[in-house]
Scaffold this motif. Structure first.
Motif, mmCIF file in Angstrom:
data_model
loop_
_atom_site.group_PDB
_atom_site.id
_atom_site.type_symbol
_atom_site.label_atom_id
_atom_site.label_comp_id
_atom_site.label_asym_id
_atom_site.label_seq_id
_atom_site.Cartn_x
_atom_site.Cartn_y
_atom_site.Cartn_z
ATOM 1 N N ARG A 38 0.710 -22.108 -39.377
ATOM 2 C CA ARG A 38 1.137 -22.079 -40.643
ATOM 3 C C ARG A 38 2.261 -21.015 -40.932
ATOM 4 N N PRO A 69 -10.401 -20.202 -51.297
ATOM 5 C CA PRO A 69 -11.413 -21.304 -51.068
ATOM 6 C C PRO A 69 -10.981 -22.145 -49.806
ATOM 7 N N HIS A 70 -11.551 -22.489 -48.818
ATOM 8 C CA HIS A 70 -11.253 -23.472 -47.702
ATOM 9 C C HIS A 70 -12.229 -24.716 -47.673
ATOM 10 N N ILE A 71 -11.657 -25.516 -47.818
ATOM 11 C CA ILE A 71 -12.478 -26.919 -47.601
ATOM 12 C C ILE A 71 -11.836 -27.899 -46.642
ATOM 13 N N MET A 119 -5.815 -26.846 -42.595
ATOM 14 C CA MET A 119 -6.310 -26.348 -41.634
ATOM 15 C C MET A 119 -6.355 -27.420 -40.505
ATOM 16 N N ASP A 137 -1.898 -4.951 -33.045
ATOM 17 C CA ASP A 137 -0.791 -5.827 -33.619
ATOM 18 C C ASP A 137 0.064 -6.078 -32.423
ATOM 19 N N ASN A 152 -7.043 -16.947 -42.201
ATOM 20 C CA ASN A 152 -7.096 -16.929 -43.427
ATOM 21 C C ASN A 152 -8.583 -17.811 -43.832
ATOM 22 N N TYR A 163 0.811 -26.066 -43.994
ATOM 23 C CA TYR A 163 -0.154 -26.926 -43.148
ATOM 24 C C TYR A 163 -1.693 -26.675 -43.907
ATOM 25 N N ALA A 168 -4.609 -21.764 -35.172
ATOM 26 C CA ALA A 168 -3.719 -22.011 -34.375
ATOM 27 C C ALA A 168 -4.143 -21.127 -32.935
ATOM 28 N N GLU A 203 -5.268 -9.956 -32.256
ATOM 29 C CA GLU A 203 -5.317 -10.248 -33.474
ATOM 30 C C GLU A 203 -5.355 -8.830 -34.448
HETATM 31 P P1 FAD Z 1 -3.597 -17.798 -39.905
HETATM 32 O O1 FAD Z 1 -4.916 -18.205 -40.547
HETATM 33 O O2 FAD Z 1 -2.847 -16.830 -41.045
HETATM 34 O O3 FAD Z 1 -3.942 -17.106 -38.652
HETATM 35 C C1 FAD Z 1 -2.961 -16.255 -38.219
HETATM 36 C C2 FAD Z 1 -3.424 -14.969 -37.587
HETATM 37 O O4 FAD Z 1 -2.415 -14.346 -36.931
HETATM 38 C C3 FAD Z 1 -3.811 -14.132 -38.821
HETATM 39 O O5 FAD Z 1 -5.150 -13.690 -38.694
HETATM 40 C C4 FAD Z 1 -3.002 -12.885 -38.519
HETATM 41 O O6 FAD Z 1 -3.566 -11.499 -38.875
HETATM 42 C C5 FAD Z 1 -2.618 -12.938 -37.252
HETATM 43 N N1 FAD Z 1 -1.180 -12.452 -36.680
HETATM 44 C C6 FAD Z 1 -0.197 -12.674 -37.359
HETATM 45 N N2 FAD Z 1 0.894 -11.648 -36.747
HETATM 46 C C7 FAD Z 1 0.057 -10.736 -36.018
HETATM 47 C C8 FAD Z 1 0.491 -9.955 -35.026
HETATM 48 N N3 FAD Z 1 1.779 -9.404 -34.934
HETATM 49 N N4 FAD Z 1 -0.360 -9.467 -34.177
HETATM 50 C C9 FAD Z 1 -1.714 -9.761 -34.229
HETATM 51 N N5 FAD Z 1 -2.127 -10.729 -35.109
HETATM 52 C C10 FAD Z 1 -1.159 -11.311 -35.938
HETATM 53 N N6 FAD Z 1 -6.492 -25.506 -45.314
HETATM 54 C C11 FAD Z 1 -7.649 -26.583 -45.644
HETATM 55 O O7 FAD Z 1 -7.486 -27.489 -44.909
HETATM 56 N N7 FAD Z 1 -8.432 -26.627 -46.530
HETATM 57 C C12 FAD Z 1 -8.416 -25.698 -47.731
HETATM 58 O O8 FAD Z 1 -9.053 -25.873 -48.771
HETATM 59 C C13 FAD Z 1 -7.378 -24.780 -47.727
HETATM 60 N N8 FAD Z 1 -7.439 -23.796 -48.610
HETATM 61 C C14 FAD Z 1 -6.529 -22.702 -48.641
HETATM 62 C C15 FAD Z 1 -6.301 -21.792 -49.620
HETATM 63 C C16 FAD Z 1 -5.703 -20.649 -49.502
HETATM 64 C C17 FAD Z 1 -5.501 -19.620 -50.815
HETATM 65 C C18 FAD Z 1 -4.546 -20.678 -48.272
HETATM 66 C C19 FAD Z 1 -3.795 -19.634 -48.494
HETATM 67 C C20 FAD Z 1 -4.748 -21.509 -47.349
HETATM 68 C C21 FAD Z 1 -5.399 -22.671 -47.252
HETATM 69 N N9 FAD Z 1 -5.851 -23.664 -46.501
HETATM 70 C C22 FAD Z 1 -6.608 -24.756 -46.384
HETATM 71 C C23 FAD Z 1 -4.735 -23.502 -45.189
HETATM 72 C C24 FAD Z 1 -5.227 -22.904 -44.072
HETATM 73 O O9 FAD Z 1 -5.539 -21.587 -44.338
HETATM 74 C C25 FAD Z 1 -4.303 -22.845 -42.929
HETATM 75 O O10 FAD Z 1 -3.911 -24.132 -42.739
HETATM 76 C C26 FAD Z 1 -5.099 -22.309 -41.820
HETATM 77 O O11 FAD Z 1 -5.607 -21.358 -42.043
HETATM 78 C C27 FAD Z 1 -3.744 -21.791 -40.823
HETATM 79 O O12 FAD Z 1 -4.116 -21.175 -39.368
HETATM 80 P P2 FAD Z 1 -3.012 -20.388 -38.675
HETATM 81 O O13 FAD Z 1 -3.997 -19.926 -37.405
HETATM 82 O O14 FAD Z 1 -2.082 -21.180 -38.713
HETATM 83 O O15 FAD Z 1 -2.795 -19.127 -39.379
#
Ligand code: FAD
Ligand code: UDP
Length: 399
Positions: free
Chosen positions: A372, A71-73, A381, A234, A54, A379, A26, A46
């Motif tokens: 997410r 695992p991320h696919i 990825m 943070d 993640n 959601y 995101a 971050e």
């Molecule tokens: P995140 O990846 O959670 O990123 C948010 C970031 O914000 C984090 O790094 C966090 O540290 C940071 N943050 C939060 N609060 C603060 C703060 N106060 N200050 C500074 N930083 C902060 N999707 C797929 O398409 N295929 C898959 O196979 C798949 N497998 C998955 C398996 C698992 C076990 C999980 C949990 C998820 C999986 N996903 C998969 C989903 C995928 O991980 C997410 O859709 C995607 O990574 C979400 O991105 P995001 O940026 O919304 O959140």
């Protein structure tokens, strides 16, 4: 681009057009889009010591590329998402396959034509398959909860088998509830597939793994002159929301703020904590070339863990004599415990609570939530990338 650990002493929020909280999909997609599409100078904050959220991957002590947070696919039906990400990586042609371990028999999941034969034998399996084709058509996806609602003895037999052997125990382990007690859209992610396609994401036109891994994809995406990334920071130590204003170090901040963390945390959880499921991920390196035949084996009727992933089977990496596997144990997330909130729990009372937090930022015109965690949405990825691109479009149009 610069990536630094911590903030420099002279860090000045006002020198940036946008502050972005989180370097996952995101945050990184918004950073790149705003820098490129509107010439905005962006700081990404971050709190982890790395980018990619993640999706972060790294090489472990055995030299195996592992996914630290599960695992991320990659797969998507969305051409725009695919075109955008393809600017920062090439994708391998990996097609994810999952087998369910049912009392030692390995059966394709989603449950498909071959699973039927394995479960019911050649003759009966074919008969039941013809019934499914006559009812739903070939190459169709049928959510288990829909199949269960059909008033037909043969379909009921299939539904009962799949419910009991694929969904019931796995769902109990993953969510602490039966499939009837959770949002049907969740089990609907893995529908029965009336056909022979044995991929986990049947029909998805774009699927694969980033050639050099996810972290490298993010390094490339964030590699832009107008983007600065600050790790181990943070954002709550800098940013707060008060009435209709965003404050940075207590002073009104007029730039755009994109927040991708949990919304309840931003307000000290004063309305109560948003519930999540978390996972214990147990990694193990084995002295062998290969442990299991596919990337993921789901344990759908036995064991305390839900699934075992073998990373080399997904990345195609060659590491002779060593392989790393990972077991996932799901449990309730305890707020403030340092655990990672991996899965939102999509239940009406939780959505209501989320909406109350969300209402507090609705009138803060330069504060945007995406991702997410921040949208409290299950959601993948590609869904997050699509949402971040859409928010970026709006912000670019406004300028
Ligand atoms: P995140 O990846 O959670 O990123 C948010 C970031 O914000 C984090 O790094 C966090 O540290 C940071 N943050 C939060 N609060 C603060 C703060 N106060 N200050 C500074 N930083 C902060 N999707 C797929 O398409 N295929 C898959 O196979 C798949 N497998 C998955 C398996 C698992 C076990 C999980 C949990 C998820 C999986 N996903 C998969 C989903 C995928 O991980 C997410 O859709 C995607 O990574 C979400 O991105 P995001 O940026 O919304 O959140
Ligand atoms: N599920 C199941 N058995 C399986 C695979 C999935 O019961 O073999 C159910 C389970 O409730 C799970 C949901 O379907 O949480 C979605 O599965 P998916 O693999 O999409 O979950 P994720 O990869 O996001 O953890």
């Amino acid at each position: 681009m610069s990536i630094e650990h911590g903030l420099p002493n002279d860090f000045c929020p006002k020198s940036y057009d946008a502050l972005i909280v989180g370097a996952g999909y995101a945050g990184a997609v918004c950073a790149r889009s705003l820098a490129e599409g509107a010439g905005m100078k962006v700081a990404v904050l971050e709190r982890r010591p790395h980018v990619a959220g993640n999706a972060y991957d790294r090489t472990d002590d055995a030299g195996v590329l592992i996914h630290e947070y599960g695992p991320h696919i990659y797969h998507t039906f969305d051409d725009r998402v695919h075109q955008f990400l393809s600017r920062f990586t090439e994708f391998t042609d990996y097609q994810h396959k999952v087998l369910a371990n049912i009392h030692g028999t390995l059966m394709p999941v989603p449950f498909n034509h071959r699973s039927l034969i394995l479960a019911f034998g050649e003759e009966k399996g074919e008969r039941l398959y013809r019934k499914l084709v006559a009812t739903f058509g070939e190459n169709k996806k049928v959510p288990i909860m829909e199949l269960r609602n059909r008033n037909d003895a043969e379909l009921a037999e299939v539904a009962d088998y799949v419910y009991e052997n694929i969904f019931l125990h796995y769902t109990m382990k993953q969510w602490g509830k039966t499939p009837d007690q959770i949002d049907p859209a969740i089990t609907g992610r893995v529908p029965v597939f009336v056909g022979d396609d044995d991929r986990y994401f049947p029909q998805a036109p774009h699927q694969g793994m980033p050639n050099e891994g996810y972290t490298e994809l993010f390094n490339n995406m964030l590699d832009h002159d107008l983007i600065s990334v600050f790790l181990d920071v943070d954002a709550r130590d800098i940013l707060s929301v008060e009435d209709t204003r965003v404050l940075a170090y207590g002073e009104p901040y007029g730039g755009e703020v994109i927040y991708t963390g949990p919304l309840d945390e931003l307000f000290g959880m004063d309305l109560g904590a948003l519930p999540y499921r978390t996972l214990d991920m147990v990694f193990e390196t084995l002295d062998m070339d290969q442990f299991q035949p596919v990337g993921t084996v789901n344990y759908t009727v036995s064991e305390d863990f839900t699934r075992i992933t073998e990373f080399k089977n997904m990345t195609g990496q060659v590491v002779p004599g060593k392989t790393t596997i990972m077991r996932e144990y799901s449990k309730a997330y305890e707020p403030g415990s340092g655990q990672t909130p991996y899965y939102v729990i999509n239940e009406p009372q939780n959505i209501e609570l989320y909406k109350r937090y969300r209402a507090r930022v609705e009138d803060v015109l330069n504060f945007h939530v995406v991702g997410r965690l921040a949208e409290y949405r299950y959601y993948d990825m590609d869904g997050v990338v699509a949402s971040a691109l859409s928010l970026s479009d709006q912000l670019i149009d406004q300028r």
